[in-house]
Design an enzyme around this catalytic site. Structure first.
Site, PDB file in Angstrom:
ATOM      1  N   GLY A  23      58.999  39.099  -5.936  1.00 57.88           N
ATOM      2  CA  GLY A  23      59.734  40.364  -6.103  1.00 57.88           C
ATOM      3  C   GLY A  23      61.010  40.176  -6.914  1.00 57.88           C
ATOM      4  N   ARG A  27      68.072  44.547  -5.049  1.00 60.50           N
ATOM      5  CA  ARG A  27      69.220  44.944  -4.224  1.00 60.50           C
ATOM      6  C   ARG A  27      70.211  43.799  -3.993  1.00 60.50           C
ATOM      7  NH1 ARG A  27      65.145  47.375   0.179  1.00 60.50           N
ATOM      8  NH2 ARG A  27      63.771  45.958  -0.968  1.00 60.50           N
ATOM      9  N   LYS A  34      66.155  35.735  -5.459  1.00 60.63           N
ATOM     10  CA  LYS A  34      66.538  35.939  -4.052  1.00 60.63           C
ATOM     11  C   LYS A  34      66.274  34.726  -3.170  1.00 60.63           C
ATOM     12  CE  LYS A  34      64.426  39.232  -1.550  1.00 60.63           C
ATOM     13  NZ  LYS A  34      64.211  40.637  -1.136  1.00 60.63           N
ATOM     14  N   GLN A  93      52.457  36.085 -10.451  1.00 60.99           N
ATOM     15  CA  GLN A  93      52.262  37.534 -10.501  1.00 60.99           C
ATOM     16  C   GLN A  93      52.962  37.995 -11.776  1.00 60.99           C
ATOM     17  OE1 GLN A  93      54.193  39.746  -7.372  1.00 60.99           O
ATOM     18  NE2 GLN A  93      53.089  41.626  -7.830  1.00 60.99           N
ATOM     19  N   ASN A 189      57.777  46.604  10.893  1.00 63.05           N
ATOM     20  CA  ASN A 189      56.951  45.546  10.316  1.00 63.05           C
ATOM     21  C   ASN A 189      57.844  44.391   9.865  1.00 63.05           C
ATOM     22  OD1 ASN A 189      55.124  44.026   8.817  1.00 63.05           O
ATOM     23  ND2 ASN A 189      55.185  45.425   7.046  1.00 63.05           N
ATOM     24  N   ASN A 396     100.780  -1.118   4.294  1.00 63.07           N
ATOM     25  CA  ASN A 396     101.533   0.113   4.539  1.00 63.07           C
ATOM     26  C   ASN A 396     101.985   0.681   3.199  1.00 63.07           C
ATOM     27  OD1 ASN A 396     102.903   1.771   6.815  1.00 63.07           O
ATOM     28  ND2 ASN A 396     104.416   1.553   5.185  1.00 63.07           N
ATOM     29  N   ALA A 442     111.605   0.191  -2.734  1.00 61.27           N
ATOM     30  CA  ALA A 442     111.499   1.645  -2.879  1.00 61.27           C
ATOM     31  C   ALA A 442     111.894   2.073  -4.292  1.00 61.27           C
ATOM     32  CB  ALA A 442     112.398   2.327  -1.854  1.00 61.27           C
TER      33      ALA A 442
END
Ligand code: UD1
Ligand code: CA
Length: 466
Positions: A23, A27, A34, A93, A189, A396, A442
């Protein structure tokens, strides 16, 4: 009425499953076919294939049409990657002539089987137990057609079941053709049927085009079979949510919710605490072991696996990620990552693909780690970027440390050996190696390798001026 059966106990010779997936899915308002839309982390077609395989039919036919090449390829890939090994036959199909037109194209396939279960590609919530019970009922009652129905509080959009005073099915009326009285019927259905194929094939030839799109409705085959003396009955599902069909994105979200709830129920029943199931999102294949606690706002995607006695969340997104036992993750994102036992991550950490953390490692707040190993007991506790880096054990990494892994052209590696101590706000310009037990002052910008055990300082000396 519903019978339960264990997988694999039903030896159903001469049975095929036919899936309708040709299909247009108008929608959905989508360029994606889909049945390839994802829910629970899988394309919808996965759930249908899983179901069809579980019935162990002699053959599975799939009617494809709209974007047939894409649907066929993805369906084959899905079947292969999940080891669904029943033989698949694809049927084309050519034009969208309706559900009846789709089954008509499948006649060369159908005629090899005595009985056909026909299901729609857009009803992913159907369960094996229900479909197995449908087939059993069909056989026991010696029907020519048995369709699966359900009573819905809101039957809008579904075909309504018109029964005879004795309870047999007279016909199915689509909503567009229903009188107000028929539209008020709430038995619908499901789009799943069990047919004796010979009678179905005879009826298909006589289905007339109808409705606004001049389609051949498969549902019309039922009244044709009945008019020829065939017995058409309905088997009603005791769990109406199973029949939910995905025609729109709204219905897709409803399916997602049910799949999520099923996944959460499975986890909770196996010993996982889910503090708030309405705010927890888990894909179909996710695994979590006993006594792990999942806090609200957690999303577990794809092939994620979590071990025992972990604390996950609040608010974490894990995709294709493995977490060992006794880990704690808070406000964490991790995609394609391994977090080994007794590690803690977060809050607000971003772990990217290829990263391995732990065991017993700590990744703290505002830290991004990409394609790196953070070894046993090592810590990156605050405000760091670590990329393409191998950090050994007991390292660390001070706050604000950055590995400069990209020179504008190539990505380069940083290696930090065991027990190294990286001070705060250090730049490690890769490629670079920091030796075992080395210390970095640092604020240093390190551009050259640091030997084992030394202290490296690479920053301008302070000048105090007045
Ligand atoms: C269909 C049923 C309806 C039922 C509902 C259950 C018909 C006429 N109506 O309605 O009674 O309550 O399913 O979900 O069958 N398809 C093709 N080729 C086509 C057209 C459709 O293969 O040319 C396939 C679709 O991919 C889908 C299935 O047939 O898997 C049903 O088509 P869809 O348009 O979704 O029908 P519904 O309106 O949902
Ligand atoms: Ca549908």
């Amino acid at each position: 009425m519903k019978r339960m059966a264990k997988k694999g106990t039903g030896k159903l010779e001469g049975l095929c499953v036919l899936v309708l997936a040709a299909g247009e899915g108008t929608r959905m308002e989508s360029s994606l076919p889909k049945v390839l839309h994802p829910a629970g982390g899988k394309p919808l077609v996965y759930y249908i294939l899983r179901l069809a395989n579980a019935l162990k039919p002699s053959g599975i036919g799939i009617v494809v049409g709209h974007q047939a090449d894409d649907v066929q390829k993805q369906t084959q890939d899905t079947a292969r990657s999940h080891a669904f090994n029943r033989p698949l036959t694809f049927i084309r199909q050519k034009s969208p002539t309706g559900s009846g037109g789709a089954v008509l194209e499948a006649v060369p396939f159908l005629k090899k089987f005595q009985t056909a279960v026909v299901i729609c590609g857009d009803t992913p919530l159907l369960t094996y137990e229900t479909l197995y019970a449908l087939v059993n009922y069909h056989r026991e009652q010696k029907c020519q057609v048995t369709l699966l129905t359900a009573k819905l509080a809101n039957p809008r959009g579904y075909g309504r079941i018109i029964r005879s005073p004795l309870g047999d099915v007279v016909k199915i009326v689509e909503e567009s053709e229903a009188s107000p009285k028929e539209a008020a019927i709430n038995e619908v259905n499901s789009g799943a049927y069990c047919f004796e194929t010979q009678l179905l094939m005879d009826a298909l030839k006589e289905i007339k085009p109808t409705g606004p799109k001049r389609e051949q409705y498969l549902t019309h085959a039922l009244e044709l079979i009945r008019s020829k003396g065939g017995r058409v009955t309905a088997f009603m599902s005791s769990t109406p949510e199973e029949v939910l069909g995905v025609n729109s994105r709204i219905q897709l979200s409803q399916v997602e919710r049910v799949l999520n709830r099923r996944a959460l129920d499975r986890l909770m029943l196996s010993g996982v605490t889910v503090v708030d199931p309405s705010h927890t999102y888990v894909d179909t294949d996710v695994e979590v072991e006993r006594d792990t606690i999942i806090q609200p706002g957690v999303v577990l995607k794809g092939k994620t696996k979590i071990g025992r006695e972990c604390k996950i969340g609040p608010y974490s997104y894990l995709e294709d990620t493995q977490v060992g036992n006794n880990c704690e993750l808070r406000f964490t994102q991790a995609v394609a990552v391994r977090i080994l036992e007794k590690s803690t991550v977060g809050p607000f950490a971003n772990l990217r693909a290829g990263t391995v953390v732990g065991p017993r490692a700590k990744i703290g707040n505002f830290t991004e780690i990409k394609a790196s190993r953070i070894g046993f007991g090592s810590k990156v506790p605050h405000l760091s970027y670590i990329g393409d880096t191998d950090i050994a054990e007991d390292v660390n990494v001070g706050a604000g440390t950055i590995t400069c892994n990209f020179n504008g052209e190539t990505k380069n590696k940083t290696v930090i050996r065991a027990k190294a101590f990286i001070g705060s706000n250090v730049n490690l310009v890769a490629p670079v190696t920091v030796g075992r037990g080395a210390k970095i002052g640092a604020g240093s910008t390190i551009t050259e390798d640091v030997p084992d055990g030394v202290l490296a300082i690479a920053r301008a000396r302070q000048v105090n001026k007045s």
